[in-house]
Design a protein around this motif. Sequence first.
Motif, mmCIF file in Angstrom:
data_model
loop_
_atom_site.group_PDB
_atom_site.id
_atom_site.type_symbol
_atom_site.label_atom_id
_atom_site.label_comp_id
_atom_site.label_asym_id
_atom_site.label_seq_id
_atom_site.Cartn_x
_atom_site.Cartn_y
_atom_site.Cartn_z
ATOM 1 N N TRP A 110 -19.851 -11.831 -1.911
ATOM 2 C CA TRP A 110 -20.998 -11.974 -2.791
ATOM 3 C C TRP A 110 -20.843 -11.167 -4.077
ATOM 4 N N GLN A 111 -20.481 -9.891 -3.964
ATOM 5 C CA GLN A 111 -20.353 -9.074 -5.165
ATOM 6 C C GLN A 111 -19.228 -9.562 -6.077
ATOM 7 N N PRO A 112 -18.021 -9.855 -5.547
ATOM 8 C CA PRO A 112 -16.979 -10.384 -6.435
ATOM 9 C C PRO A 112 -17.390 -11.672 -7.138
ATOM 10 N N PHE A 113 -18.082 -12.559 -6.427
ATOM 11 C CA PHE A 113 -18.408 -13.832 -7.058
ATOM 12 C C PHE A 113 -19.588 -13.726 -8.009
ATOM 13 N N TRP A 114 -20.367 -12.679 -7.909
ATOM 14 C CA TRP A 114 -21.349 -12.417 -8.946
ATOM 15 C C TRP A 114 -20.634 -12.145 -10.266
ATOM 16 N N GLN A 115 -19.490 -11.463 -10.185
ATOM 17 C CA GLN A 115 -18.679 -11.215 -11.381
ATOM 18 C C GLN A 115 -18.131 -12.522 -11.936
ATOM 19 N N VAL A 116 -17.671 -13.413 -11.070
ATOM 20 C CA VAL A 116 -17.176 -14.713 -11.522
ATOM 21 C C VAL A 116 -18.294 -15.492 -12.202
ATOM 22 N N LEU A 117 -19.466 -15.501 -11.565
ATOM 23 C CA LEU A 117 -20.599 -16.230 -12.125
ATOM 24 C C LEU A 117 -20.948 -15.702 -13.509
ATOM 25 N N ARG A 118 -20.946 -14.384 -13.655
ATOM 26 C CA ARG A 118 -21.317 -13.776 -14.934
ATOM 27 C C ARG A 118 -20.303 -14.078 -16.027
ATOM 28 N N MET B 34 -8.924 -11.964 -1.219
ATOM 29 C CA MET B 34 -9.478 -13.116 -1.907
ATOM 30 C C MET B 34 -8.628 -13.400 -3.127
ATOM 31 N N ALA B 35 -7.628 -14.230 -2.985
ATOM 32 C CA ALA B 35 -6.821 -14.603 -4.127
ATOM 33 C C ALA B 35 -7.275 -15.957 -4.622
ATOM 34 N N LEU B 36 -7.284 -16.110 -5.928
ATOM 35 C CA LEU B 36 -7.701 -17.389 -6.472
ATOM 36 C C LEU B 36 -6.565 -18.375 -6.442
ATOM 37 N N ILE B 37 -5.432 -17.989 -6.935
ATOM 38 C CA ILE B 37 -4.307 -18.915 -6.983
ATOM 39 C C ILE B 37 -3.221 -18.335 -6.120
ATOM 40 N N ASN B 38 -2.721 -19.115 -5.244
ATOM 41 C CA ASN B 38 -1.774 -18.568 -4.333
ATOM 42 C C ASN B 38 -0.495 -19.364 -4.372
ATOM 43 N N GLU C 121 0.395 0.911 -9.491
ATOM 44 C CA GLU C 121 1.038 -0.219 -10.155
ATOM 45 C C GLU C 121 0.220 -1.505 -10.057
ATOM 46 N N ILE C 122 -0.915 -1.448 -9.390
ATOM 47 C CA ILE C 122 -1.686 -2.670 -9.142
ATOM 48 C C ILE C 122 -2.168 -3.310 -10.437
ATOM 49 N N GLU C 123 -2.608 -2.509 -11.388
ATOM 50 C CA GLU C 123 -3.114 -3.068 -12.650
ATOM 51 C C GLU C 123 -2.026 -3.876 -13.352
ATOM 52 N N ARG C 124 -0.841 -3.300 -13.463
ATOM 53 C CA ARG C 124 0.274 -4.003 -14.113
ATOM 54 C C ARG C 124 0.682 -5.234 -13.309
ATOM 55 N N ALA C 125 0.714 -5.108 -11.996
ATOM 56 C CA ALA C 125 1.093 -6.241 -11.152
ATOM 57 C C ALA C 125 0.110 -7.392 -11.303
ATOM 58 N N ALA C 126 -1.176 -7.080 -11.392
ATOM 59 C CA ALA C 126 -2.185 -8.122 -11.564
ATOM 60 C C ALA C 126 -1.989 -8.851 -12.889
ATOM 61 N N THR C 127 -1.596 -8.115 -13.921
ATOM 62 C CA THR C 127 -1.336 -8.736 -15.223
ATOM 63 C C THR C 127 -0.139 -9.680 -15.140
ATOM 64 N N LEU D 225 -7.180 -15.850 -18.495
ATOM 65 C CA LEU D 225 -6.294 -14.731 -18.171
ATOM 66 C C LEU D 225 -7.082 -13.523 -17.681
ATOM 67 N N THR D 226 -8.228 -13.276 -18.299
ATOM 68 C CA THR D 226 -9.057 -12.149 -17.871
ATOM 69 C C THR D 226 -9.504 -12.327 -16.426
ATOM 70 N N MET D 227 -9.955 -13.535 -16.088
ATOM 71 C CA MET D 227 -10.435 -13.783 -14.739
ATOM 72 C C MET D 227 -9.294 -13.779 -13.728
ATOM 73 N N LEU D 228 -8.138 -14.336 -14.105
ATOM 74 C CA LEU D 228 -7.002 -14.318 -13.189
ATOM 75 C C LEU D 228 -6.557 -12.889 -12.909
ATOM 76 N N SER D 229 -6.520 -12.048 -13.939
ATOM 77 C CA SER D 229 -6.160 -10.644 -13.726
ATOM 78 C C SER D 229 -7.162 -9.976 -12.790
ATOM 79 N N TRP D 230 -8.434 -10.269 -12.987
ATOM 80 C CA TRP D 230 -9.468 -9.676 -12.143
ATOM 81 C C TRP D 230 -9.309 -10.138 -10.699
ATOM 82 N N PHE D 231 -9.096 -11.438 -10.496
ATOM 83 C CA PHE D 231 -8.888 -11.951 -9.141
ATOM 84 C C PHE D 231 -7.722 -11.257 -8.453
ATOM 85 N N TRP D 232 -6.607 -11.132 -9.172
ATOM 86 C CA TRP D 232 -5.425 -10.552 -8.545
ATOM 87 C C TRP D 232 -5.575 -9.065 -8.297
#
Length: 228
Positions: A114-122, A1-5, A38-44, A67-74
């Motif tokens: 559902w669970q990921p988008f609950w995070q987006v909603l919050r 589930m990527a937000l921006i591709n 390396e995923i955390e750094r790559a997401a940033t 930026l916080t949400m984009l990092s979380w999505f990635w």
Amino acid sequence: MALINSSISDASESGGKDCQRTTPESTQMQIVLLGDGEIERAATVMAGAFASDPLGLYILPDPQNRLTMLSWFWRQALHRNHLYAGNYTTAGEIRGVASWLPPGAPRETLWDLWQPFWQVLRCAGWRSTYRCLALLEFVERLRDRHCSSPHWYLDGLAVAPESQGQGIGSLLLQPVLERVDREGQTCCLYTSTERAVRFYQRQGFTVCEEVRFQTQAPPLWYMVRSPQ
């Protein structure tokens, strides 16, 4: 589930795509699989590259949490694609990332999301959540329409802003593009800037459709590459 591709795709050259120039340094660069650590750094890196993407600005209009949400999505996308060995980066310092889903990878259902988008909603509110869901549903319809047979899907391609213009984006795509050519497979993506369209055309992709998933949303270009 990527937000921006390449795909909320892929991004523009000023927000995730490199220019076509190849430098002596980039020709010596090694492309490797992204490690789990390396995923955390790559997401940033990907979040920073996509921060000014038109689609990201539309879906996450609040600059306070973009930026916080984009990092979380990635992070979510990279963790998922890591299961299929679909993440590529530059050896040593992470200067860019290409993240793919291979043929046969299961698509996420609304229940899975559902669970990921609950995070987006919050964190981002109902408007951003609704736009995310609408986009993902829309893109799945585009995939069914233009890539009904098994295919590689480019979930995202990003190059760190300070490393753009060195040919890194093209290098990051090569491992999968060479494989699909050998194996006679198709790959696809969507993107949201004309500069990115031109970049992908140089890699052999063609535009199948230019659309908007909502009236006020920026245009999207859905692109497919046949084996070459």
